[in-house]
Design a protein around this motif. Sequence first.
Motif, PDB file in Angstrom:
ATOM      1  N   ARG A  71      -7.340  15.089  -1.726  1.00  0.00           N
ATOM      2  CA  ARG A  71      -6.629  15.317  -0.465  1.00  0.00           C
ATOM      3  C   ARG A  71      -7.089  16.666   0.111  1.00  0.00           C
ATOM      4  O   ARG A  71      -6.578  17.727  -0.231  1.00  0.00           O
ATOM      5  N   SER A 120      -2.937   6.761  -3.701  1.00  0.00           N
ATOM      6  CA  SER A 120      -3.101   5.690  -2.713  1.00  0.00           C
ATOM      7  C   SER A 120      -3.482   4.437  -3.477  1.00  0.00           C
ATOM      8  O   SER A 120      -4.546   4.372  -4.087  1.00  0.00           O
ATOM      9  N   ASP A 140      -6.136  11.251  -6.443  1.00  0.00           N
ATOM     10  CA  ASP A 140      -6.985  11.113  -5.257  1.00  0.00           C
ATOM     11  C   ASP A 140      -7.242  12.484  -4.633  1.00  0.00           C
ATOM     12  O   ASP A 140      -6.407  13.396  -4.715  1.00  0.00           O
ATOM     13  N   ILE A 162       1.108   5.478  -0.243  1.00  0.00           N
ATOM     14  CA  ILE A 162       0.312   6.677   0.027  1.00  0.00           C
ATOM     15  C   ILE A 162       1.213   7.910  -0.082  1.00  0.00           C
ATOM     16  O   ILE A 162       2.369   7.889   0.378  1.00  0.00           O
ATOM     17  N   ARG A 175       0.838  -1.188   0.000  1.00  0.00           N
ATOM     18  CA  ARG A 175       0.000   0.000   0.000  1.00  0.00           C
ATOM     19  C   ARG A 175       0.883   1.252   0.000  1.00  0.00           C
ATOM     20  O   ARG A 175       1.664   1.477   0.924  1.00  0.00           O
TER      21      ARG A 175
END
Length: 364
Positions: free
Chosen positions: A51, A66, A49, A19, A17
């Motif tokens: 934010r 992400s 994404d 980010i 993962r």
Amino acid sequence: MRIGYFESAQFQKSGLRLIGWALDTDAREPPTRIIYVHGDFEHSLQCCDLRSDVERIHGVSTCGFSAEVNVAFNDRMGESEAKVIAVWQDGSTSELPRLRNGVYEPSSMRFRTLEEFDRAYQNPAFRTKNKQLLVWAARRALNMSRPDENLFMAAACVLTYRHIEDDLVSADEIREVMQRCHTTRAKLNHIASGAALRWVGSTHLAFGYAYLSWSQFDEARREFDAICARVDSFESWPQAATNVAIAHFVAGWLAWRSKDSAHALQRLQASLTILRPAGTVKIWNWHQYEEFRGVVTACQQCFTLMKFIEWERAEHILPSSATISFERVSRVLGVLARKGIISDDMLPKRDCIALEKPPKNFAA
């Protein structure tokens, strides 16, 4: 101004993962793409994404990334750091800095010592959840150490359990590791002490489980017997005690299965001494209380098995509710039972205690 951060990289069961965020404040737009690079592996992802935290400061929200990446592990990962590259609208690139307090698990892949390997890949309380990474790390550790080193033995255990529990490693590869351990371990069995002895014992336990998974019961019995033979030499309690108690149970069961009840009772009787640690027991973390639980449960199962074999009928010694189960003794035995390799039907039956006398084949 081009800003952003590579905020974290954490391994999940199915991938890594990632980010972070990146933004060109002058153009008020994110990079065209983000590239994760580690060793010979590269993976591109979009930076789109939302934010809201970045928007509050810079006025642009669509600038985050992400994603869970399916990483193809390679040898160079153990020699290099992972990095994230932003590819901007004009084709130029820049590496995103890391947060000072961010979590970057790929860094653990550069381990050099047993302590670094143990925390990231061997210790159940802390190790990564990604099974493929466990296999990669174990193979790397085997290649960078000698069979008489604790790091090699720790890696052998990790690789063997991934074979038994997850079928991620072939039996042939485990047999090759066993062969590499064989000569050195025969010597260490007699002279090892402290941490080295605990790792020797751990390999005997792991290899014993492997032989059980292959239905090679005689070979498995030799591995578990080897642990029992050094029961008085293990200095760490309770860390080593759980494995020692499990070994006594399995060694006793396998001896009974071979119609050698005298040897079975000897092994099971010896397990009673495990709950008498020499010296002061030092508890310094929460996980050691879990070790206490494992030790007591395994020893109780040893006692119950012993009394089944002895055909004990006194209720105040062995209540009618007492049972034995592979699942209760250890998680790995439970895995083998669920796979149908072993079964509780292979253990002595509690019903025999209700008979007037033991059946002829109950305790040879």
